[in-house]
Design a protein around this motif. Structure first.
Motif, PDB file in Angstrom:
ATOM      1  N   ILE A 167       5.012   0.540 -12.376  1.00  0.00           N
ATOM      2  CA  ILE A 167       5.292   1.467 -13.486  1.00  0.00           C
ATOM      3  C   ILE A 167       6.621   2.205 -13.255  1.00  0.00           C
ATOM      4  O   ILE A 167       7.422   2.368 -14.179  1.00  0.00           O
ATOM      5  CB  ILE A 167       4.139   2.491 -13.651  1.00  0.00           C
ATOM      6  CG1 ILE A 167       2.861   1.780 -14.116  1.00  0.00           C
ATOM      7  CG2 ILE A 167       4.524   3.586 -14.667  1.00  0.00           C
ATOM      8  CD1 ILE A 167       1.628   2.673 -14.157  1.00  0.00           C
ATOM      9  N   GLY A 168       6.861   2.610 -12.004  1.00  0.00           N
ATOM     10  CA  GLY A 168       8.108   3.316 -11.694  1.00  0.00           C
ATOM     11  C   GLY A 168       9.339   2.478 -11.984  1.00  0.00           C
ATOM     12  O   GLY A 168      10.316   2.943 -12.571  1.00  0.00           O
TER      13      GLY A 168
ATOM     14  N   MET B 142      -2.691  -5.940  -2.496  1.00  0.00           N
ATOM     15  CA  MET B 142      -2.074  -4.821  -3.212  1.00  0.00           C
ATOM     16  C   MET B 142      -3.155  -3.871  -3.697  1.00  0.00           C
ATOM     17  O   MET B 142      -4.176  -4.304  -4.237  1.00  0.00           O
ATOM     18  CB  MET B 142      -1.274  -5.343  -4.420  1.00  0.00           C
ATOM     19  CG  MET B 142      -0.519  -4.247  -5.153  1.00  0.00           C
ATOM     20  SD  MET B 142       0.402  -4.868  -6.591  1.00  0.00           S
ATOM     21  CE  MET B 142      -0.648  -4.269  -7.913  1.00  0.00           C
ATOM     22  N   ASP B 143      -2.956  -2.567  -3.467  1.00  0.00           N
ATOM     23  CA  ASP B 143      -3.887  -1.589  -4.029  1.00  0.00           C
ATOM     24  C   ASP B 143      -3.183  -0.802  -5.135  1.00  0.00           C
ATOM     25  O   ASP B 143      -2.140  -1.213  -5.626  1.00  0.00           O
ATOM     26  CB  ASP B 143      -4.475  -0.696  -2.927  1.00  0.00           C
ATOM     27  CG  ASP B 143      -3.437   0.189  -2.255  1.00  0.00           C
ATOM     28  OD1 ASP B 143      -2.353   0.383  -2.832  1.00  0.00           O
ATOM     29  OD2 ASP B 143      -3.723   0.686  -1.145  1.00  0.00           O
ATOM     30  N   SER B 144      -3.744   0.348  -5.543  1.00  0.00           N
ATOM     31  CA  SER B 144      -3.208   1.027  -6.727  1.00  0.00           C
ATOM     32  C   SER B 144      -1.794   1.564  -6.511  1.00  0.00           C
ATOM     33  O   SER B 144      -1.097   1.857  -7.480  1.00  0.00           O
ATOM     34  CB  SER B 144      -4.135   2.160  -7.162  1.00  0.00           C
ATOM     35  OG  SER B 144      -4.101   3.225  -6.228  1.00  0.00           O
ATOM     36  N   SER B 145      -1.363   1.676  -5.253  1.00  0.00           N
ATOM     37  CA  SER B 145       0.021   2.106  -5.034  1.00  0.00           C
ATOM     38  C   SER B 145       0.997   1.099  -5.647  1.00  0.00           C
ATOM     39  O   SER B 145       2.077   1.468  -6.102  1.00  0.00           O
ATOM     40  CB  SER B 145       0.292   2.274  -3.537  1.00  0.00           C
ATOM     41  OG  SER B 145       0.144   1.043  -2.884  1.00  0.00           O
TER      42      SER B 145
ATOM     43  N   LYS C  46       6.548   3.258  -0.139  1.00  0.00           N
ATOM     44  CA  LYS C  46       7.585   4.267   0.080  1.00  0.00           C
ATOM     45  C   LYS C  46       8.920   3.592   0.401  1.00  0.00           C
ATOM     46  O   LYS C  46       9.967   3.984  -0.107  1.00  0.00           O
ATOM     47  CB  LYS C  46       7.191   5.203   1.235  1.00  0.00           C
ATOM     48  CG  LYS C  46       6.243   6.320   0.809  1.00  0.00           C
ATOM     49  CD  LYS C  46       5.929   7.233   1.969  1.00  0.00           C
ATOM     50  CE  LYS C  46       4.604   7.947   1.770  1.00  0.00           C
ATOM     51  NZ  LYS C  46       4.636   9.274   1.271  1.00  0.00           N
TER      52      LYS C  46
ATOM     53  N   ILE D   2      -6.323  -5.778 -10.759  1.00  0.00           N
ATOM     54  CA  ILE D   2      -5.875  -4.402 -10.526  1.00  0.00           C
ATOM     55  C   ILE D   2      -4.875  -3.983 -11.604  1.00  0.00           C
ATOM     56  O   ILE D   2      -4.953  -2.884 -12.157  1.00  0.00           O
ATOM     57  CB  ILE D   2      -5.260  -4.279  -9.111  1.00  0.00           C
ATOM     58  CG1 ILE D   2      -6.345  -4.468  -8.058  1.00  0.00           C
ATOM     59  CG2 ILE D   2      -4.562  -2.935  -8.930  1.00  0.00           C
ATOM     60  CD1 ILE D   2      -5.815  -4.649  -6.653  1.00  0.00           C
TER      61      ILE D   2
ATOM     62  N   ILE E 236       0.541  -0.427  -8.439  1.00  0.00           N
ATOM     63  CA  ILE E 236       0.636  -0.101  -9.867  1.00  0.00           C
ATOM     64  C   ILE E 236       1.715   0.960 -10.063  1.00  0.00           C
ATOM     65  O   ILE E 236       2.554   0.856 -10.966  1.00  0.00           O
ATOM     66  CB  ILE E 236      -0.722   0.418 -10.396  1.00  0.00           C
ATOM     67  CG1 ILE E 236      -1.771  -0.693 -10.302  1.00  0.00           C
ATOM     68  CG2 ILE E 236      -0.583   0.887 -11.840  1.00  0.00           C
ATOM     69  CD1 ILE E 236      -3.173  -0.209 -10.648  1.00  0.00           C
ATOM     70  N   GLY E 237       1.707   1.987  -9.193  1.00  0.00           N
ATOM     71  CA  GLY E 237       2.735   3.024  -9.262  1.00  0.00           C
ATOM     72  C   GLY E 237       4.125   2.435  -9.082  1.00  0.00           C
ATOM     73  O   GLY E 237       5.071   2.812  -9.783  1.00  0.00           O
TER      74      GLY E 237
ATOM     75  N   ASP F 245       0.855  -1.190   0.000  1.00  0.00           N
ATOM     76  CA  ASP F 245       0.000   0.000   0.000  1.00  0.00           C
ATOM     77  C   ASP F 245       0.893   1.244   0.000  1.00  0.00           C
ATOM     78  O   ASP F 245       2.113   1.116  -0.153  1.00  0.00           O
ATOM     79  CB  ASP F 245      -0.983  -0.022   1.191  1.00  0.00           C
ATOM     80  CG  ASP F 245      -0.268  -0.035   2.535  1.00  0.00           C
ATOM     81  OD1 ASP F 245       0.932   0.262   2.602  1.00  0.00           O
ATOM     82  OD2 ASP F 245      -0.933  -0.345   3.545  1.00  0.00           O
ATOM     83  N   ILE F 246       0.307   2.437   0.173  1.00  0.00           N
ATOM     84  CA  ILE F 246       1.149   3.646   0.047  1.00  0.00           C
ATOM     85  C   ILE F 246       2.262   3.661   1.095  1.00  0.00           C
ATOM     86  O   ILE F 246       3.309   4.235   0.859  1.00  0.00           O
ATOM     87  CB  ILE F 246       0.337   4.981   0.111  1.00  0.00           C
ATOM     88  CG1 ILE F 246      -0.605   5.023   1.299  1.00  0.00           C
ATOM     89  CG2 ILE F 246      -0.380   5.251  -1.191  1.00  0.00           C
ATOM     90  CD1 ILE F 246      -1.216   6.410   1.530  1.00  0.00           C
ATOM     91  N   LYS F 247       2.016   3.029   2.232  1.00  0.00           N
ATOM     92  CA  LYS F 247       3.054   3.028   3.270  1.00  0.00           C
ATOM     93  C   LYS F 247       4.219   2.111   2.878  1.00  0.00           C
ATOM     94  O   LYS F 247       5.370   2.539   2.876  1.00  0.00           O
ATOM     95  CB  LYS F 247       2.452   2.571   4.604  1.00  0.00           C
ATOM     96  CG  LYS F 247       3.470   2.484   5.717  1.00  0.00           C
ATOM     97  CD  LYS F 247       2.803   2.384   7.075  1.00  0.00           C
ATOM     98  CE  LYS F 247       3.846   2.268   8.166  1.00  0.00           C
ATOM     99  NZ  LYS F 247       4.265   0.860   8.373  1.00  0.00           N
TER     100      LYS F 247
END
Lengths: 145, 101
Positions: free
Chosen positions: B62-63, B53-56, B25, B87, B58-59, B20-22
């Motif tokens: 892609i990154g 897994m959420d949309s973070s 990072k 997703i 995907i980021g 997730d976003i946490k």
């Protein structure tokens, strides 16, 4: 029909994302929802709460309220913040649109909420905050033996 | 949170737990550290132990894809669960980099 609910109020801190997600999805697991459906719901919760925690406030001192409701075959997830609000809701909901490209946000949060839930309502006022309401009708119950 | 294996110019990263976003990072820095250290020709992101897994995520994918493209390396994502596949399919990740086994 009686409504069951759970309500969590926390600081808008990234540390609280996993606890909120776990708490609401465990609440909905009382319905014996099929595991795949529960994972989709958990993902939508994560997107809505991430939005409130990560976008609403510039500092950690904001507040997030997350509510899970069960009403017959319907579940509702309400995530409310009191932060900066969204200026242009339809732009914010556009797939791949993000205000945080430098943090590698994919801009897919609302797309996922819309794909995994039956209804997504975003109510937002600049400098007052945002409320996201997600609704889904439960399709499949696991046998409860 | 991350295991890795490097041999024959191939870097494999094994993720586990919840993305997730946490966690993203932290994961970004760790994974990019291995990529810069080894400069692999081939990069494999194994999601078999990822439970959520959420949309973070995907980021995150892609990154890494963009970084590896700059380095001229090939990237594949393997062993995504059915939920994670859905997703990934919602996003515009170039599907040739996603392989399911």
């Amino acid at each position: 029909m009686s409504k069951k609910y759970i309500k969590i109020e926390t600081q808008a801190n990234i540390e609280n994302l996993a606890p909120i997600r776990l708490c609401l999805s465990t609440f909905f697991s009382n319905l014996n929802i099929h595991v795949d459906e529960l994972v989709d719901i958990k993902t939508a919760i994560s997107e809505a709460v991430s939005n409130a925690i990560d976008h609403a406030y510039d500092k950690d001192n904001g507040k997030v309220i997350a509510i899970g409701e069960i009403e017959g075959d319907f579940i509702h997830i309400i995530v409310q913040d009191f932060g900066k609000g969204i200026e242009d809701i339809s732009l914010a909901m556009t797939p791949t649109y993000t205000t945080k490209a430098e943090e590698e946000h994919a801009g897919m949060g609302f797309t996922i909420m819309e794909s995994f839930m039956d209804e997504v309502i975003v109510d937002s006022k600049v400098d007052e905050g945002t409320t996201i309401t997600l609704t889904r009708r439960i399709r499949q119950r696991q046998s409860n033996i | 949170m991350v295991n890795y294996n490097y041999e024959n110019n191939k870097l494999e990263i094994f993720l586990n737990g919840e993305i997730d976003i946490k966690s993203c990072k932290a994961l970004r820095g760790i994974i990019d550290g291995y990529i810069m250290k080894y400069g692999p020709e081939e990069f494999v992101l194994d999601l078999s132990e990822v439970t959520f897994m959420d949309s973070s995520g995907i980021g995150l994918i892609i990154g890494r894809y963009n970084l590896l493209k700059l380095l001229g390396a090939k990237m594949t994502v393997i062993n995504a669960s059915e939920n994670i596949k859905r997703i990934i399919e919602l996003s515009n990740i170039k599907m040739e980099c996603v392989r399911y086994e």
